[in-house]
Design a protein around this motif. Structure first.
Motif, PDB file in Angstrom:
ATOM      1  N   LEU A  42     -70.439  24.130   5.615  1.00 56.08           N
ATOM      2  CA  LEU A  42     -70.958  23.847   4.287  1.00 56.08           C
ATOM      3  C   LEU A  42     -70.505  24.867   3.250  1.00 56.08           C
ATOM      4  O   LEU A  42     -70.189  24.504   2.115  1.00 56.08           O
ATOM      5  CB  LEU A  42     -72.486  23.763   4.328  1.00 56.08           C
ATOM      6  CG  LEU A  42     -73.176  23.305   3.055  1.00 56.08           C
ATOM      7  CD1 LEU A  42     -72.708  21.913   2.639  1.00 56.08           C
ATOM      8  CD2 LEU A  42     -74.681  23.331   3.223  1.00 56.08           C
ATOM      9  N   ASP A  43     -70.432  26.138   3.614  1.00 57.02           N
ATOM     10  CA  ASP A  43     -70.010  27.159   2.647  1.00 57.02           C
ATOM     11  C   ASP A  43     -68.550  26.977   2.233  1.00 57.02           C
ATOM     12  O   ASP A  43     -68.203  27.153   1.058  1.00 57.02           O
ATOM     13  CB  ASP A  43     -70.258  28.571   3.173  1.00 57.02           C
ATOM     14  CG  ASP A  43     -69.654  28.843   4.534  1.00 57.02           C
ATOM     15  OD1 ASP A  43     -69.203  27.895   5.214  1.00 57.02           O
ATOM     16  OD2 ASP A  43     -69.626  30.020   4.947  1.00 57.02           O
ATOM     17  N   ILE A  44     -67.705  26.589   3.154  1.00 56.47           N
ATOM     18  CA  ILE A  44     -66.289  26.358   2.833  1.00 56.47           C
ATOM     19  C   ILE A  44     -66.149  25.144   1.924  1.00 56.47           C
ATOM     20  O   ILE A  44     -65.405  25.175   0.933  1.00 56.47           O
ATOM     21  CB  ILE A  44     -65.463  26.192   4.123  1.00 56.47           C
ATOM     22  CG1 ILE A  44     -65.440  27.521   4.896  1.00 56.47           C
ATOM     23  CG2 ILE A  44     -64.046  25.719   3.811  1.00 56.47           C
ATOM     24  CD1 ILE A  44     -64.839  27.442   6.268  1.00 56.47           C
ATOM     25  N   CYS A  45     -66.885  24.083   2.220  1.00 53.27           N
ATOM     26  CA  CYS A  45     -66.833  22.879   1.379  1.00 53.27           C
ATOM     27  C   CYS A  45     -67.419  23.150  -0.007  1.00 53.27           C
ATOM     28  O   CYS A  45     -66.918  22.625  -1.007  1.00 53.27           O
ATOM     29  CB  CYS A  45     -67.549  21.728   2.057  1.00 53.27           C
ATOM     30  SG  CYS A  45     -66.683  21.174   3.543  1.00 53.27           S
ATOM     31  N   LEU A  69     -69.854   9.264  -5.161  1.00 53.83           N
ATOM     32  CA  LEU A  69     -69.218   8.479  -4.100  1.00 53.83           C
ATOM     33  C   LEU A  69     -68.179   9.355  -3.418  1.00 53.83           C
ATOM     34  O   LEU A  69     -67.283   9.883  -4.077  1.00 53.83           O
ATOM     35  CB  LEU A  69     -68.542   7.233  -4.687  1.00 53.83           C
ATOM     36  CG  LEU A  69     -67.648   6.427  -3.744  1.00 53.83           C
ATOM     37  CD1 LEU A  69     -68.479   5.822  -2.608  1.00 53.83           C
ATOM     38  CD2 LEU A  69     -66.917   5.337  -4.514  1.00 53.83           C
ATOM     39  N   GLU A  70     -68.334   9.522  -2.122  1.00 59.61           N
ATOM     40  CA  GLU A  70     -67.329  10.233  -1.343  1.00 59.61           C
ATOM     41  C   GLU A  70     -66.558   9.206  -0.526  1.00 59.61           C
ATOM     42  O   GLU A  70     -67.122   8.518   0.320  1.00 59.61           O
ATOM     43  CB  GLU A  70     -67.949  11.279  -0.414  1.00 59.61           C
ATOM     44  CG  GLU A  70     -66.885  12.030   0.357  1.00 59.61           C
ATOM     45  CD  GLU A  70     -67.413  13.039   1.347  1.00 59.61           C
ATOM     46  OE1 GLU A  70     -66.580  13.746   1.934  1.00 59.61           O
ATOM     47  OE2 GLU A  70     -68.635  13.113   1.554  1.00 59.61           O
ATOM     48  N   ILE A  71     -65.288   9.112  -0.790  1.00 59.66           N
ATOM     49  CA  ILE A  71     -64.421   8.178  -0.066  1.00 59.66           C
ATOM     50  C   ILE A  71     -63.673   8.978   0.989  1.00 59.66           C
ATOM     51  O   ILE A  71     -62.979   9.938   0.667  1.00 59.66           O
ATOM     52  CB  ILE A  71     -63.440   7.475  -1.026  1.00 59.66           C
ATOM     53  CG1 ILE A  71     -64.230   6.690  -2.063  1.00 59.66           C
ATOM     54  CG2 ILE A  71     -62.492   6.570  -0.254  1.00 59.66           C
ATOM     55  CD1 ILE A  71     -63.403   6.109  -3.173  1.00 59.66           C
ATOM     56  N   GLY A  72     -63.829   8.593   2.229  1.00 55.72           N
ATOM     57  CA  GLY A  72     -63.200   9.328   3.328  1.00 55.72           C
ATOM     58  C   GLY A  72     -64.064  10.480   3.779  1.00 55.72           C
ATOM     59  O   GLY A  72     -63.630  11.618   3.820  1.00 55.72           O
ATOM     60  N   SER A  73     -65.305  10.184   4.127  1.00 57.56           N
ATOM     61  CA  SER A  73     -66.262  11.240   4.476  1.00 57.56           C
ATOM     62  C   SER A  73     -65.962  11.925   5.806  1.00 57.56           C
ATOM     63  O   SER A  73     -66.382  13.043   6.036  1.00 57.56           O
ATOM     64  CB  SER A  73     -67.677  10.678   4.487  1.00 57.56           C
ATOM     65  OG  SER A  73     -67.765   9.572   5.355  1.00 57.56           O
ATOM     66  N   GLY A  74     -65.245  11.265   6.683  1.00 52.03           N
ATOM     67  CA  GLY A  74     -64.805  11.905   7.923  1.00 52.03           C
ATOM     68  C   GLY A  74     -65.893  12.147   8.945  1.00 52.03           C
ATOM     69  O   GLY A  74     -66.863  11.406   9.041  1.00 52.03           O
ATOM     70  N   TRP A  75     -65.746  13.219   9.722  1.00 51.88           N
ATOM     71  CA  TRP A  75     -66.621  13.528  10.850  1.00 51.88           C
ATOM     72  C   TRP A  75     -67.943  14.138  10.417  1.00 51.88           C
ATOM     73  O   TRP A  75     -68.934  14.011  11.106  1.00 51.88           O
ATOM     74  CB  TRP A  75     -65.915  14.472  11.822  1.00 51.88           C
ATOM     75  CG  TRP A  75     -64.791  13.841  12.569  1.00 51.88           C
ATOM     76  CD1 TRP A  75     -64.890  13.147  13.757  1.00 51.88           C
ATOM     77  CD2 TRP A  75     -63.416  13.804  12.220  1.00 51.88           C
ATOM     78  NE1 TRP A  75     -63.662  12.697  14.141  1.00 51.88           N
ATOM     79  CE2 TRP A  75     -62.720  13.089  13.223  1.00 51.88           C
ATOM     80  CE3 TRP A  75     -62.685  14.303  11.153  1.00 51.88           C
ATOM     81  CZ2 TRP A  75     -61.363  12.870  13.194  1.00 51.88           C
ATOM     82  CZ3 TRP A  75     -61.319  14.085  11.118  1.00 51.88           C
ATOM     83  CH2 TRP A  75     -60.674  13.371  12.132  1.00 51.88           C
ATOM     84  N   LEU A  76     -67.929  14.858   9.310  1.00 54.65           N
ATOM     85  CA  LEU A  76     -69.126  15.554   8.838  1.00 54.65           C
ATOM     86  C   LEU A  76     -69.336  15.224   7.358  1.00 54.65           C
ATOM     87  O   LEU A  76     -68.382  14.958   6.641  1.00 54.65           O
ATOM     88  CB  LEU A  76     -68.956  17.068   9.008  1.00 54.65           C
ATOM     89  CG  LEU A  76     -68.651  17.523  10.430  1.00 54.65           C
ATOM     90  CD1 LEU A  76     -68.135  18.946  10.444  1.00 54.65           C
ATOM     91  CD2 LEU A  76     -69.887  17.393  11.304  1.00 54.65           C
ATOM     92  N   LEU A  77     -70.554  15.253   6.913  1.00 52.07           N
ATOM     93  CA  LEU A  77     -70.854  14.900   5.524  1.00 52.07           C
ATOM     94  C   LEU A  77     -71.045  16.140   4.648  1.00 52.07           C
ATOM     95  O   LEU A  77     -71.853  16.133   3.726  1.00 52.07           O
ATOM     96  CB  LEU A  77     -72.114  14.037   5.472  1.00 52.07           C
ATOM     97  CG  LEU A  77     -72.012  12.686   6.164  1.00 52.07           C
ATOM     98  CD1 LEU A  77     -73.366  11.984   6.170  1.00 52.07           C
ATOM     99  CD2 LEU A  77     -70.971  11.821   5.478  1.00 52.07           C
ATOM    100  N   THR A  78     -70.300  17.188   4.911  1.00 47.49           N
ATOM    101  CA  THR A  78     -70.552  18.441   4.208  1.00 47.49           C
ATOM    102  C   THR A  78     -70.228  18.373   2.715  1.00 47.49           C
ATOM    103  O   THR A  78     -70.929  18.978   1.914  1.00 47.49           O
ATOM    104  CB  THR A  78     -69.811  19.611   4.882  1.00 47.49           C
ATOM    105  OG1 THR A  78     -68.480  19.206   5.206  1.00 47.49           O
ATOM    106  CG2 THR A  78     -70.509  20.027   6.155  1.00 47.49           C
ATOM    107  N   HIS A  79     -69.202  17.628   2.323  1.00 49.06           N
ATOM    108  CA  HIS A  79     -68.933  17.498   0.889  1.00 49.06           C
ATOM    109  C   HIS A  79     -70.057  16.706   0.214  1.00 49.06           C
ATOM    110  O   HIS A  79     -70.475  17.043  -0.899  1.00 49.06           O
ATOM    111  CB  HIS A  79     -67.572  16.845   0.643  1.00 49.06           C
ATOM    112  CG  HIS A  79     -66.430  17.761   0.924  1.00 49.06           C
ATOM    113  ND1 HIS A  79     -65.826  17.819   2.151  1.00 49.06           N
ATOM    114  CD2 HIS A  79     -65.798  18.670   0.139  1.00 49.06           C
ATOM    115  CE1 HIS A  79     -64.867  18.722   2.116  1.00 49.06           C
ATOM    116  NE2 HIS A  79     -64.830  19.262   0.902  1.00 49.06           N
TER     117      HIS A  79
END
Length: 138
Positions: A42-45, A69-79
């Motif tokens: 989370l700190d890096i994001c 809206l996050e497009i391409g959220s991937g493995w983790l939702l940190t963004h």
């Protein structure tokens, strides 16, 4: 051992193995676990989002009460969690492939450095409010 197995199997067999649902599930779990303690903490994001906002000339309260809206959220939702920390009213996260591994989100938050998140994001939201939202995640 891994290299021995790799050298014994031809590319066609490896391709069949990689395309199996079991392999994909195991890969997604392992990969998200690695990301949770490295590049997607989370700190890096939070730092990444802050840099993007600074470069685009955004001011304080830029995401407060907004819908993101996050497009391409991937493995983790940190963004997406960063958008929450910045005061987004709602955050929608989507991806073409179902990669999300919710069991590793907590790890990505816990392995983060709190003061780094606060320092990165306090340009765009009140530090105390970010801290309260961050405590809710933990």
């Amino acid at each position: 051992m891994k290299n021995l197995v790799k050298s014994l199997l031809d590319e066609r067999i490896k391709s069949v193995i990689r395309s199996s649902e079991l392999y994909q599930a195991l890969y997604n779990k392992m990969h998200s676990s690695k990301l949770a303690v490295a590049g997607k903490r989370l700190d890096i994001c939070a730092n990444e989002v802050a840099i993007y906002l600074l470069q685009s000339g955004k001011d304080k309260y830029v995401l407060r009460d907004k819908i993101c809206l996050e497009i391409g959220s991937g493995w983790l939702l940190t963004h997406s969690l960063v958008f929450y920390l910045l005061g987004a009213k709602k955050v929608y996260a989507t991806d073409v492939y179902p990669l999300l591994q919710p069991e590793n989100i907590f790890k990505a938050v816990c392995k983060s450095v709190d003061w780094s998140i606060l320092d990165s994001l306090s340009t765009f939201e009140d530090r105390e409010i970010i801290n309260l939202r961050l405590k809710k995640l933990l």
